[in-house]
Design an enzyme around this catalytic site. Structure first.
Site, mmCIF file in Angstrom:
data_model
loop_
_atom_site.group_PDB
_atom_site.id
_atom_site.type_symbol
_atom_site.label_atom_id
_atom_site.label_comp_id
_atom_site.label_asym_id
_atom_site.label_seq_id
_atom_site.Cartn_x
_atom_site.Cartn_y
_atom_site.Cartn_z
ATOM 1 C CG HIS A 50 27.232 6.757 34.411
ATOM 2 N ND1 HIS A 50 26.904 6.663 33.080
ATOM 3 C CD2 HIS A 50 26.264 7.515 34.979
ATOM 4 C CE1 HIS A 50 25.797 7.345 32.849
ATOM 5 N NE2 HIS A 50 25.389 7.862 33.986
HETATM 6 C C1 T46 Z 1 22.865 9.382 32.711
HETATM 7 C C2 T46 Z 1 22.146 8.532 31.726
HETATM 8 C C3 T46 Z 1 20.711 8.284 32.088
HETATM 9 C C4 T46 Z 1 27.483 15.808 27.221
HETATM 10 O O1 T46 Z 1 28.444 16.379 26.671
HETATM 11 N N1 T46 Z 1 26.500 16.534 27.822
HETATM 12 C C5 T46 Z 1 25.436 15.932 28.432
HETATM 13 O O2 T46 Z 1 24.550 16.630 28.966
HETATM 14 C C6 T46 Z 1 25.381 14.512 28.475
HETATM 15 C C7 T46 Z 1 24.231 13.797 29.162
HETATM 16 C C8 T46 Z 1 26.387 13.794 27.860
HETATM 17 N N2 T46 Z 1 27.410 14.435 27.234
HETATM 18 C C9 T46 Z 1 28.435 13.644 26.538
HETATM 19 C C10 T46 Z 1 29.288 12.756 27.431
HETATM 20 C C11 T46 Z 1 29.678 11.631 26.488
HETATM 21 O O3 T46 Z 1 30.816 12.020 25.738
HETATM 22 O O4 T46 Z 1 27.772 12.754 25.634
HETATM 23 C C12 T46 Z 1 28.478 11.522 25.529
HETATM 24 C C13 T46 Z 1 27.584 10.333 25.811
HETATM 25 O O5 T46 Z 1 27.284 10.330 27.230
HETATM 26 P P1 T46 Z 1 27.195 8.979 28.073
HETATM 27 O O6 T46 Z 1 28.098 7.955 27.491
HETATM 28 O O7 T46 Z 1 27.410 9.338 29.513
HETATM 29 O O8 T46 Z 1 25.685 8.545 27.802
HETATM 30 P P2 T46 Z 1 24.787 7.486 28.604
HETATM 31 O O9 T46 Z 1 23.582 7.262 27.784
HETATM 32 O O10 T46 Z 1 25.562 6.289 29.012
HETATM 33 O O11 T46 Z 1 24.393 8.266 29.967
HETATM 34 C C14 T46 Z 1 23.529 9.380 29.919
HETATM 35 C C15 T46 Z 1 24.055 10.512 30.819
HETATM 36 O O12 T46 Z 1 25.391 10.867 30.430
HETATM 37 C C16 T46 Z 1 24.079 10.118 32.267
HETATM 38 O O13 T46 Z 1 24.302 11.239 33.097
HETATM 39 O O14 T46 Z 1 22.568 9.352 33.897
HETATM 40 O O15 T46 Z 1 22.232 9.008 30.376
#
Ligand code: T46
Length: 140
Positions: A50
């Site tokens: 993303h």
């Molecule tokens: C990024 C990279 C480096 C929340 O509810 N609160 C939060 O502060 C975060 C970071 C995530 N979430 C929820 C959103 C999703 O339902 O946690 C779940 C997993 O998030 P995501 O699939 O976006 O995780 P990554 O590891 O792909 O990405 C994360 C961060 O979301 C993103 O901003 O830059 O780490």
């Protein structure tokens, strides 16, 4: 300013161990509003996929080895986080992928904003549209 691999200021020695630190608006160019971390990720897993419209972040890996690939829509750069003394500044408008390269690696993130799903661009074609329209031109 460009995405940047930063050396985190570190004190200590092999006898007593080490302490590393960075401070808002001194070592990094924003106020920290949120900290989060990712762990127990199976090796070679790819996360991220993303870009953020406005969010700026510092990524560091206190244990392990994580590869971060940043893509501005025209070119990709790969960064290895494999030391608690290294951190990566990720500016808005970069598609990012993270690969877990070592068992047990931990990714820590300090972010400039509270969590807001509306700030995410999770569709790559939509990301390319933002790039083409110059959404981030003259920023960063
Ligand atoms: C990024 C990279 C480096 C929340 O509810 N609160 C939060 O502060 C975060 C970071 C995530 N979430 C929820 C959103 C999703 O339902 O946690 C779940 C997993 O998030 P995501 O699939 O976006 O995780 P990554 O590891 O792909 O990405 C994360 C961060 O979301 C993103 O901003 O830059 O780490």
């Amino acid at each position: 300013m460009d995405n940047l691999l930063l050396n985190i200021t570190t004190h200590g020695n092999d006898e007593v161990g080490y302490l590393s630190f960075f401070e808002s608006n001194k070592d990094i160019p924003f106020d920290i509003k949120r900290i989060y971390y990712t762990y127990l990720v199976p090796i070679d897993t790819k996360r991220g996929m993303h870009a953020h419209k406005e969010l700026q972040q510092i990524l560091w890996c206190p244990y392990g080895k994580i590869e971060v690939v940043l893509n501005n829509g025209n070119e990709k750069s790969s960064y290895i986080l494999d030391s608690p003394e290294k951190a990566l500044l990720v500016l808005k408008g970069y598609w990012h992928d993270m690969y877990w390269r070592k068992e047990g690696s931990v990714l820590c993130v300090a972010a400039s904003e509270h969590y807001d799903e509306a700030d995410y661009i999770r569709d790559y074609d939509e990301f390319l549209k933002y790039v083409k329209e110059g959404y981030w031109d003259d920023e960063n």
